[in-house]
Design a protein around this motif. Structure first.
Motif, PDB file in Angstrom:
ATOM      1  N   VAL A 154       0.859  -1.181   0.000  1.00  0.00           N
ATOM      2  CA  VAL A 154       0.000   0.000   0.000  1.00  0.00           C
ATOM      3  C   VAL A 154       0.893   1.229   0.000  1.00  0.00           C
ATOM      4  O   VAL A 154       1.780   1.352   0.849  1.00  0.00           O
ATOM      5  N   ILE A 155       0.664   2.131  -0.948  1.00  0.00           N
ATOM      6  CA  ILE A 155       1.448   3.374  -0.977  1.00  0.00           C
ATOM      7  C   ILE A 155       0.608   4.465  -0.337  1.00  0.00           C
ATOM      8  O   ILE A 155      -0.423   4.871  -0.876  1.00  0.00           O
ATOM      9  N   GLY A 156       1.026   4.939   0.832  1.00  0.00           N
ATOM     10  CA  GLY A 156       0.302   6.008   1.519  1.00  0.00           C
ATOM     11  C   GLY A 156      -0.380   5.503   2.771  1.00  0.00           C
ATOM     12  O   GLY A 156      -1.237   4.614   2.716  1.00  0.00           O
ATOM     13  N   GLY A 157       0.015   6.066   3.912  1.00  0.00           N
ATOM     14  CA  GLY A 157      -0.567   5.654   5.195  1.00  0.00           C
ATOM     15  C   GLY A 157      -1.565   6.668   5.707  1.00  0.00           C
ATOM     16  O   GLY A 157      -1.572   7.007   6.889  1.00  0.00           O
ATOM     17  N   GLY A 158      -2.428   7.179   4.820  1.00  0.00           N
ATOM     18  CA  GLY A 158      -3.539   8.038   5.259  1.00  0.00           C
ATOM     19  C   GLY A 158      -4.773   7.180   5.479  1.00  0.00           C
ATOM     20  O   GLY A 158      -4.672   5.959   5.673  1.00  0.00           O
ATOM     21  N   ILE A 189      -5.959  12.610   8.986  1.00  0.00           N
ATOM     22  CA  ILE A 189      -5.901  12.789  10.441  1.00  0.00           C
ATOM     23  C   ILE A 189      -6.127  14.255  10.832  1.00  0.00           C
ATOM     24  O   ILE A 189      -6.439  14.568  11.983  1.00  0.00           O
ATOM     25  N   MET A 190      -6.014  15.168   9.844  1.00  0.00           N
ATOM     26  CA  MET A 190      -6.263  16.585  10.122  1.00  0.00           C
ATOM     27  C   MET A 190      -7.725  16.956   9.874  1.00  0.00           C
ATOM     28  O   MET A 190      -8.143  18.079  10.134  1.00  0.00           O
ATOM     29  N   ALA A 191      -8.476  16.022   9.296  1.00  0.00           N
ATOM     30  CA  ALA A 191      -9.825  16.352   8.832  1.00  0.00           C
ATOM     31  C   ALA A 191     -10.785  16.545  10.000  1.00  0.00           C
ATOM     32  O   ALA A 191     -10.548  16.055  11.100  1.00  0.00           O
ATOM     33  N   VAL A 408       0.963  18.782   3.901  1.00  0.00           N
ATOM     34  CA  VAL A 408       1.990  19.080   2.888  1.00  0.00           C
ATOM     35  C   VAL A 408       2.287  17.869   2.013  1.00  0.00           C
ATOM     36  O   VAL A 408       2.893  17.987   0.957  1.00  0.00           O
ATOM     37  N   SER A 409       1.835  16.709   2.454  1.00  0.00           N
ATOM     38  CA  SER A 409       2.123  15.482   1.700  1.00  0.00           C
ATOM     39  C   SER A 409       1.248  15.334   0.465  1.00  0.00           C
ATOM     40  O   SER A 409       1.492  14.456  -0.364  1.00  0.00           O
ATOM     41  N   ALA A 410       0.231  16.200   0.320  1.00  0.00           N
ATOM     42  CA  ALA A 410      -0.737  16.036  -0.776  1.00  0.00           C
ATOM     43  C   ALA A 410      -0.177  16.607  -2.072  1.00  0.00           C
ATOM     44  O   ALA A 410      -0.606  17.649  -2.562  1.00  0.00           O
ATOM     45  N   GLY A 412       0.266  14.783  -5.053  1.00  0.00           N
ATOM     46  CA  GLY A 412      -0.127  14.085  -6.287  1.00  0.00           C
ATOM     47  C   GLY A 412       0.824  12.989  -6.735  1.00  0.00           C
ATOM     48  O   GLY A 412       0.765  12.554  -7.891  1.00  0.00           O
ATOM     49  N   ASP A 413       1.685  12.487  -5.837  1.00  0.00           N
ATOM     50  CA  ASP A 413       2.703  11.498  -6.241  1.00  0.00           C
ATOM     51  C   ASP A 413       2.081  10.268  -6.910  1.00  0.00           C
ATOM     52  O   ASP A 413       2.599   9.764  -7.911  1.00  0.00           O
ATOM     53  N   GLY A 414       0.992   9.777  -6.342  1.00  0.00           N
ATOM     54  CA  GLY A 414       0.377   8.549  -6.859  1.00  0.00           C
ATOM     55  C   GLY A 414      -0.183   8.754  -8.251  1.00  0.00           C
ATOM     56  O   GLY A 414      -0.133   7.845  -9.096  1.00  0.00           O
ATOM     57  N   ILE A 580      -7.609  26.270  -0.895  1.00  0.00           N
ATOM     58  CA  ILE A 580      -7.726  25.050  -1.716  1.00  0.00           C
ATOM     59  C   ILE A 580      -7.914  23.856  -0.786  1.00  0.00           C
ATOM     60  O   ILE A 580      -7.119  23.643   0.132  1.00  0.00           O
ATOM     61  N   HIS A 581      -8.955  23.061  -1.056  1.00  0.00           N
ATOM     62  CA  HIS A 581      -9.323  22.036  -0.083  1.00  0.00           C
ATOM     63  C   HIS A 581      -9.274  20.609  -0.614  1.00  0.00           C
ATOM     64  O   HIS A 581      -8.887  19.693   0.100  1.00  0.00           O
ATOM     65  N   HIS A 582      -9.686  20.396  -1.850  1.00  0.00           N
ATOM     66  CA  HIS A 582      -9.825  19.005  -2.309  1.00  0.00           C
ATOM     67  C   HIS A 582      -9.599  18.964  -3.810  1.00  0.00           C
ATOM     68  O   HIS A 582      -9.964  19.892  -4.524  1.00  0.00           O
ATOM     69  N   ALA A 608      -6.509   1.571  -6.561  1.00  0.00           N
ATOM     70  CA  ALA A 608      -6.357   2.917  -5.990  1.00  0.00           C
ATOM     71  C   ALA A 608      -7.582   3.252  -5.164  1.00  0.00           C
ATOM     72  O   ALA A 608      -8.689   2.758  -5.431  1.00  0.00           O
ATOM     73  N   ALA A 609      -7.380   4.097  -4.149  1.00  0.00           N
ATOM     74  CA  ALA A 609      -8.488   4.480  -3.267  1.00  0.00           C
ATOM     75  C   ALA A 609      -8.214   5.829  -2.634  1.00  0.00           C
ATOM     76  O   ALA A 609      -7.062   6.209  -2.418  1.00  0.00           O
ATOM     77  N   GLY A 610      -9.310   6.541  -2.320  1.00  0.00           N
ATOM     78  CA  GLY A 610      -9.192   7.826  -1.628  1.00  0.00           C
ATOM     79  C   GLY A 610      -9.062   8.976  -2.610  1.00  0.00           C
ATOM     80  O   GLY A 610      -9.435   8.875  -3.783  1.00  0.00           O
ATOM     81  N   ASP A 629     -15.428   8.057   1.556  1.00  0.00           N
ATOM     82  CA  ASP A 629     -14.730   7.590   0.345  1.00  0.00           C
ATOM     83  C   ASP A 629     -13.466   6.815   0.738  1.00  0.00           C
ATOM     84  O   ASP A 629     -13.201   5.715   0.223  1.00  0.00           O
ATOM     85  N   THR A 630     -12.693   7.354   1.694  1.00  0.00           N
ATOM     86  CA  THR A 630     -11.452   6.657   2.095  1.00  0.00           C
ATOM     87  C   THR A 630     -11.767   5.300   2.722  1.00  0.00           C
ATOM     88  O   THR A 630     -11.056   4.327   2.493  1.00  0.00           O
ATOM     89  N   VAL A 631     -12.842   5.267   3.511  1.00  0.00           N
ATOM     90  CA  VAL A 631     -13.169   4.016   4.214  1.00  0.00           C
ATOM     91  C   VAL A 631     -13.699   2.985   3.211  1.00  0.00           C
ATOM     92  O   VAL A 631     -13.216   1.848   3.141  1.00  0.00           O
TER      93      VAL A 631
END
Ligand SMILES: Cc1cc2nc3c(=O)[nH]c(=O)nc-3n(C[C@H](O)[C@H](O)[C@H](O)COP(=O)(O)OP(=O)(O)OC[C@H]3O[C@@H](n4cnc5c(N)ncnc54)[C@H](O)[C@@H]3O)c2cc1C
Length: 645
Positions: A154-158, A189-191, A408-410, A412-414, A580-582, A608-610, A629-631
């Motif tokens: 899994v790439i990304g631990g959000g 986790i900031m949401a 700051v991690s958002a 678009g790497d994936g 900018i939010h989403h 892919a997910a999220g 959506d993430t769940v």
């Protein structure tokens, strides 16, 4: 001859050594032993400095030459937002024996506060701070290649990535999660923790205003755009008939209504099959989350832009409840699961037309993880990648001047990695702005919006300019039309009934008033003066709003979700700007979270997910639909990957 010479030489050397040792010991015997001077006076010291929300207190332990440990003892920083700084700044200080540490972007004030507090502590130890401020060179540290294998990578631990990891483990797969930050959680986790889902048991506790029947019936009378749309409208019409026939008066809801609202709210751009999977799954996933130990409050509200009273809130602040529960589940799986922090995935490995692994960087180490079954991309959106925002935005313009609510991690790497191996991208031009950003950081700190049905938005003249229960794009466009693009969110004691009531970001209203982020008034006029707006205008605005709540007039802004009058002191106001939010666009997936290629085929081994995916939220995501959506899709992606043959 040679043997003799050697023996003689050895004897001579031994004799010389005896003389020299004797000479040394004589010397030390004659002079007192001087302890070599260290950099620090050994001990444990405390220091304080200001972070974003108040004092940060640290404890630093040193011996003569080394900083042994740095602990953050107390702070008032926002959970989630400050986590990475609180973990990694102390670690880096010890690792590099330096105070010249890069701050964690997105948590700059917290990082600076910790560094300053450590500096203050070290001053008491007699340290030469200038020495500790010298540049450090990390580039020359030697690296190695780390090879690992798991069934599912899994790439990304959000939120989406950890849900996928749990679900893959529940389906008997071994899992490795790659997370580029020093801690898990991402933007999740900031949401605010608002989770939209149909929930008959909890929604029945609320009465529905009778005029809202016409509102829900309007969703059955649209021009169908495809068979799924037609079926959903027919199913909804039948549900409404049954509700009316039963004489029900509680809040009506169904996955069909939720889906039709998400579709219409996204300008009918979203994929209805994915939307239906989301809305049905959101309802079912309440039970899944509860089975993992996540608790929900019983109250159901309407988060800004949600359009309906189906917003749940977790008992633990923000989204720490689900993230902690996922991590606990993963930790209990022992060797079957591993979360690799500070590990940035850089490339998908493709062999024979199938994704079989991931390349990553961990400091100077190369990491190669082979995936026996599948790779799940769950790297979040791209709100923090200015280049991508500029490249793809087709509807706003000028976004490079705005802040963002995101981690700051958002970046678009994936999306970049998936596109590089042929994945299709959808809806990339749709970027969501919110009107409720902090004027300094663009973040959500100090956002007191807590229930759309009870909030007022007013401009710098003290006048409303939009219906506060509207879609987020409508709200933000309304704000952008104001001359200074600044607005105030107003709430009263119907929501903030005492100083300890917290906003969705775990800040008490008392703290926010004390820090000056929120202003307060015992009367409307006092509030207006503290906001710096015209008291006459604000009084007129509130009086008109209250007439609409009482049903005496139509609301001039057309607000439909009206709950309580704005009349219960104390009154609160928080200044806000667009942010900018989403990012609604991303990797195309199907209902099994399989990635679709540019030529329309399922890409083997890739899921892919999220927020990294596109096509669900259309042109505008409803508030409170992203955490579900993430769940939902995280769970599906983990299961699909684990069951891949
Ligand atoms: C402040 C804020 C409040 C919000 N409130 C709500 C709300 O109340 N309700 C709601 O429904 N939605 C809300 N949202 C939106 C929602 O939180 C996000 O859309 C959602 O959490 C995204 O989850 P995710 O798992 O897709 O991404 P994230 O949670 O961002 O996780 C992605 C993870 O991938 C990691 N990563 C990225 N690139 C790499 C790489 N190359 N290698 C390894 N790891 C990588 C990141 O570090 C991160 O940990 C909010 C968003 C924000 C920012």
């Amino acid at each position: 001859m040679f043997k003799l010479s050697k023996r003689i030489l050895t004897l001579i050397l031994a004799f010389m050594m005896i003389i020299s040792v004797t000479a040394c010991s004589q010397e030390t015997a004659q002079e007192p032993i001087v302890e070599e001077e260290g950099i620090f006076k050994p001990g444990t010291y405390t220091g304080e400095a200001n972070g974003l929300n108040g004092t940060i207190k640290v404890e630093v332990t040193v011996d003569a030459n080394n900083i042994l440990e740095v602990k953050v003892l107390e702070h008032k920083e926002s959970p989630g937002i400050s986590d990475n700084a609180i973990i990694s700044i102390p670690e880096s200080i010890v690792k590099y024996q330096s105070l010249k540490i890069d701050t964690i972007s997105g948590a700059t004030f917290t990082s600076d506060g910790i560094l300053e507090a450590v500096k203050n502590a070290l001053l008491s130890s007699g340290a030469n701070i200038d020495e500790l401020m010298k540049e450090i060179d990390v580039s020359s540290e030697p690296g190695e290649t780390i090879n690992k294998t798991a069934d599912v990578v899994v790439i990304g631990g959000g939120g989406a990535g950890l849900a996928a990891a749990v679900s893959a483990l529940q389906n008997d797969a071994t899992v490795v999660v790659l997370e580029k930050m020093p801690s898990v959680g991402g933007s999740t986790i900031m949401a605010g923790g608002q989770y939209n889902a149909v929930d008959d048991a909890r929604q029945r506790a609320y009465e529905m205003r009778p005029e809202l029947i016409a509102e829900i019936e309007s969703y059955t009378k649209q021009e169908p755009v495809n068979e799924t749309h037609k079926r959903l409208m027919e199913e909804l019409a039948a549900q409404i008939e049954e509700y009316k026939a039963n004489g029900s008066t509680y809040v009506f809801d169904s996955p069909q209504l939720h889906a039709l609202q998400a579709f219409k709210g996204g300008d009918q751009v979203g994929n209805l099959e994915l939307i239906e999977t989301l809305t049905k799954g959101a309802e079912e996933s309440i039970g899944w989350l509860e089975s993992l130990g996540v608790e929900f409050h019983d109250e159901i509200a309407t988060v800004t832009g949600a359009l309906w009273q189906r917003t749940h809130q977790f008992v633990k602040p923000l989204v720490t409840g689900p993230i902690d529960a996922y991590m606990e589940y993963i930790a209990n799986k022992g060797d079957d699961a591993e979360v690799m922090l500070n590990t940035t995935a850089t490339e998908l490995i493709v062999e024979d037309d199938r994704v079989v692994g991931v390349k990553a960087k961990q400091g100077n180490n190369e990491v190669i993880i082979k995936a026996n079954k599948g790779v799940v991309i769950a790297t979040g959106g791209f709100a923090r990648n200015n280049e991508m925002v500029k490249k793809y935005d087709a509807h706003w313009g000028g976004l490079d001047n705005l802040g963002s609510t995101n981690s700051v991690s958002a970046t678009g790497d994936g999306i970049i990695m998936a596109e590089a191996v042929g994945a299709n991208l959808v809806g990339m031009e749709y970027i969501q702005l919110l009107p409720v950003g902090d004027p300094v950081t663009g973040g959500m700190q100090g956002n007191i919006s807590i229930n759309a049905a009870n909030q007022l938005f007013v401009n710098s003249e003290g006048k409303r300019f939009v219906a506060e229960d509207e879609r987020r794009d409508v709200l933000t466009r309304g704000l952008l039309e104001q001359p200074d693009q600044v607005m105030w969110i107003l709430h009263d004691a119907h929501e903030y009934y005492n100083e300890e009531v917290r906003n969705d970001f775990n800040e008490t209203i008392g703290q926010l008033v004390e820090s000056g982020v929120v202003v307060k008034g015992e009367t409307i006029e006092e509030l207006a003066i503290n906001m710096g707006v015209s008291p006459e205008n604000l009084r007129a605005t509130v009086d008109t709003y209250n007439q609409a709540v009482a049903g005496e007039i139509e609301d001039p802004m057309g607000k439909k979700l009206l709950q309580d009058p704005f009349d219960k002191a104390p009154f609160y106001a928080s200044k806000r700007v667009p942010t900018i939010h989403h990012t609604m666009g991303g990797i195309e997936i199907n209902t099994l979270a399989q990635v679709i290629s540019k030529d329309g085929n399922i890409m083997k081994g890739l899921y892919a997910a999220g927020e990294v995916t596109g096509g669900i939220h259309g042109a505008n995501r409803l508030g409170g639909n992203a955490i579900p959506d993430t769940v939902v899709f995280g769970k599906i992606a983990g299961e699909s990957a684990a069951l891949e043959k």
